[in-house]
Write a protein that holds these residues in place. Sequence first.
Motif, short mmCIF file in Angstrom:
data_model
loop_
_atom_site.label_atom_id
_atom_site.label_comp_id
_atom_site.label_asym_id
_atom_site.label_seq_id
_atom_site.Cartn_x
_atom_site.Cartn_y
_atom_site.Cartn_z
N TYR A 319 1.20 -1.06 -0.05
CA TYR A 319 0.20 0.18 -0.04
C TYR A 319 1.44 1.26 -0.03
O TYR A 319 0.69 2.40 -0.77
CB TYR A 319 -0.73 0.28 1.55
CG TYR A 319 -1.69 1.31 1.11
CD1 TYR A 319 -2.72 2.30 -0.04
CD2 TYR A 319 -1.44 2.31 2.82
CE1 TYR A 319 -3.00 3.50 0.90
CE2 TYR A 319 -1.81 3.63 2.81
CZ TYR A 319 -2.72 4.01 1.28
OH TYR A 319 -3.12 5.02 1.48
N ILE A 320 1.76 1.41 0.81
CA ILE A 320 2.51 2.63 0.95
C ILE A 320 3.54 2.68 -0.66
O ILE A 320 3.73 3.66 -1.14
CB ILE A 320 4.01 2.13 2.06
CG1 ILE A 320 3.21 2.02 3.35
CG2 ILE A 320 4.64 3.66 2.36
CD1 ILE A 320 4.09 2.23 4.59
N ARG A 323 0.98 4.39 -3.46
CA ARG A 323 1.09 5.84 -2.69
C ARG A 323 2.14 6.95 -4.17
O ARG A 323 3.22 6.37 -3.63
CB ARG A 323 0.97 6.54 -1.89
CG ARG A 323 0.08 5.75 -1.36
CD ARG A 323 0.22 6.26 0.60
NE ARG A 323 -0.59 7.45 0.61
CZ ARG A 323 0.09 8.72 1.22
NH1 ARG A 323 1.57 8.83 0.64
NH2 ARG A 323 -1.29 9.92 0.97
N SER A 334 6.62 8.97 4.28
CA SER A 334 5.73 8.05 4.76
C SER A 334 5.54 6.32 5.69
O SER A 334 4.93 6.29 6.27
CB SER A 334 5.15 7.07 3.45
OG SER A 334 5.54 7.93 2.81
N VAL A 338 4.06 6.46 8.88
CA VAL A 338 3.62 5.55 9.32
C VAL A 338 3.77 4.72 10.79
O VAL A 338 3.17 3.75 11.40
CB VAL A 338 3.08 4.24 8.05
CG1 VAL A 338 2.49 2.84 9.07
CG2 VAL A 338 2.45 4.16 6.92
N VAL A 351 -3.68 -2.23 6.75
CA VAL A 351 -3.64 -1.61 5.49
C VAL A 351 -4.85 -0.06 5.94
O VAL A 351 -4.49 1.00 5.93
CB VAL A 351 -4.41 -1.49 4.99
CG1 VAL A 351 -4.36 -0.63 2.65
CG2 VAL A 351 -3.21 -2.67 4.62
N GLU A 352 -5.24 0.08 6.87
CA GLU A 352 -6.66 0.75 7.38
C GLU A 352 -5.63 2.05 7.85
O GLU A 352 -5.74 3.04 7.89
CB GLU A 352 -7.50 0.05 7.58
CG GLU A 352 -8.92 -0.05 7.99
CD GLU A 352 -9.16 1.20 7.09
OE1 GLU A 352 -9.36 1.83 6.84
OE2 GLU A 352 -9.55 0.84 4.78
N LYS A 355 -3.66 4.30 5.87
CA LYS A 355 -4.41 5.13 5.11
C LYS A 355 -3.87 5.88 5.87
O LYS A 355 -4.32 7.12 5.62
CB LYS A 355 -5.14 4.28 4.98
CG LYS A 355 -5.13 3.65 3.22
CD LYS A 355 -7.18 3.24 2.99
CE LYS A 355 -6.29 2.26 1.68
NZ LYS A 355 -8.02 1.21 1.07
N ARG A 356 -4.75 5.12 7.78
CA ARG A 356 -5.86 6.47 8.37
C ARG A 356 -3.78 7.30 8.36
O ARG A 356 -4.24 9.02 8.48
CB ARG A 356 -6.02 6.42 9.45
CG ARG A 356 -7.44 7.05 9.98
CD ARG A 356 -8.08 5.81 10.90
NE ARG A 356 -8.45 4.58 11.30
CZ ARG A 356 -7.16 3.68 11.97
NH1 ARG A 356 -6.76 4.54 13.51
NH2 ARG A 356 -7.59 2.71 11.67
N ALA A 359 -3.26 9.33 6.00
CA ALA A 359 -4.20 10.62 5.22
C ALA A 359 -3.99 12.24 5.27
O ALA A 359 -4.56 13.18 3.85
CB ALA A 359 -5.91 10.25 6.10
#
Length: 462
Positions: A319-320, A323, A334, A338, A351-352, A355-356, A359
């Motif tokens: 996921y990272i 982006r 990033s 995290v 992953v949630e 994302k937060r 964000a």
Amino acid sequence: MVQSIWEELLKIIEQEVGSHVVHTWLKAVSLKSWDGTAKIALLQVPNQFVQSWVQSHYQVLLETHLSRLFNVSCVKLKFVTSIEEDHKLVLSSDKMIVPAIVTSNMESLSPPSLSIDPTQGKRRCQINRMYLFDTFVVGPSNQLAYAAAQAVTQKPGKIYNPLFIYGGSGLGKTHLLHAIGNEVKLRNKKLEVLYQTTDRFVSEFIGAIRFDKVHQFKVRYRDVDLLLIDDVQFISNKEQTQEAFFHIFNMLYEAQKQIVFSSDTDPGGINGLAERLRSRFEWGLVTDIGLPTLETKTAILQKKVALGNYHLDEEVIAYIASRPVFNIRELEGSLIRVMAYASLANQSVSVEMAKRSLARTRTTGSQNVDFRDILRGVHKHSGISMAGLRSAKRTKDVVLARHIAMYLMKKLTNRSLEQIGAFFGGKDHTTVLHAISKIEHNKKNDKDIEILLSTIEDELLR
Ligand code: ADP
Ligand code: MG
């Protein structure tokens, strides 16, 4: 006094590596005390995580600048965390509990002092031991630069001399320069390695002029076997410094000493560079580093995770990596964000959560400005027609103005890189990304551009 030195230091670091480093990390750190006899700066950090991150990433930077600001040779750092202070206990980096004052075993972690400044007889601390070939991930965007850098360490001064590596900010140029320094030193301890930022070169040269020591300044470089000059674009328009540098270059080159440069553009792109210096920069090998592919970004994250001993699922890494980022420094940023988020929330990362925690970054595009208005604004201030801005013309000022327009579009609208690229006649999103990172870089180093950007922006948002 300690406080003002720390503030001064943050300003310098902000210029050198960007405000995100200062805001994410160093604002949380403070300089508690300075012991001038032992040359120890005591830094207070909020927690172990911040400490180990600052240690592994910014220690050399902090030591180098603090040495300069306190005007001593090699400053050592010691860390104390806020909580530990309360308990009068300090955790050393290997997790052993030791009494306060004897803080972490910084000395063994300190980078080696690789070279000696003969004008002052001072040991210099400048090569970063963390930046190795081993910790550099190779992909299509950097493999030529990497191979050339390695070749140079095998026969310093014999092939590719000088080696000139260029590319946008945060793509690994400084890393490669240090890796060369480390490797050469590893192969032959006796070789004199000097890493110098161009900024520092310029300011020391100006100092030498002021104190009538230009001769000593040049002599200092005579015994160097490997000269690593970082960010040589900063020599632009500095005639006298270029002149001095020209002589140093010739002296080393004739003695078959290896010279390596990094720059944010190729030699031809450095404004106000004397022709004879430009041609010398091109004598050896000129090679570039580009934007990393998705695979390279993933591999870099995996490496950083392993090196930092973090626990992070593959899907979070994926996921990272997926982006959009402008460079590897931001990619690292990033990851850090995290990890910091997880460590503060005391949770493992999903992953949630990733994302937060990410964000809040890149949310500047909330305003609704029209592409055409931006183009009009850039036209008004650059004098380049709107059609010219959207054309394929590649003269210097058209390209700069076009890059500024792309930068503002990303900043002031919610539109994607693809959409911006399409507006400019179907340019690829990586081209747009490259343009934007160029402007971000220029903005930091060029007051005029910074002012121009904020003027156009203000007019658009009024
Ligand atoms: P530049 O000098 O081009 O602005 P740096 O060398 O300072 O960029 O790199 C920025 C950060 O990204 C550093 O922490 C560096 O270690 C990391 N980095 C860059 N390229 C790579 C790579 N290929 N593999 C691993 N880390 C990298
Ligand atoms: Mg750099």
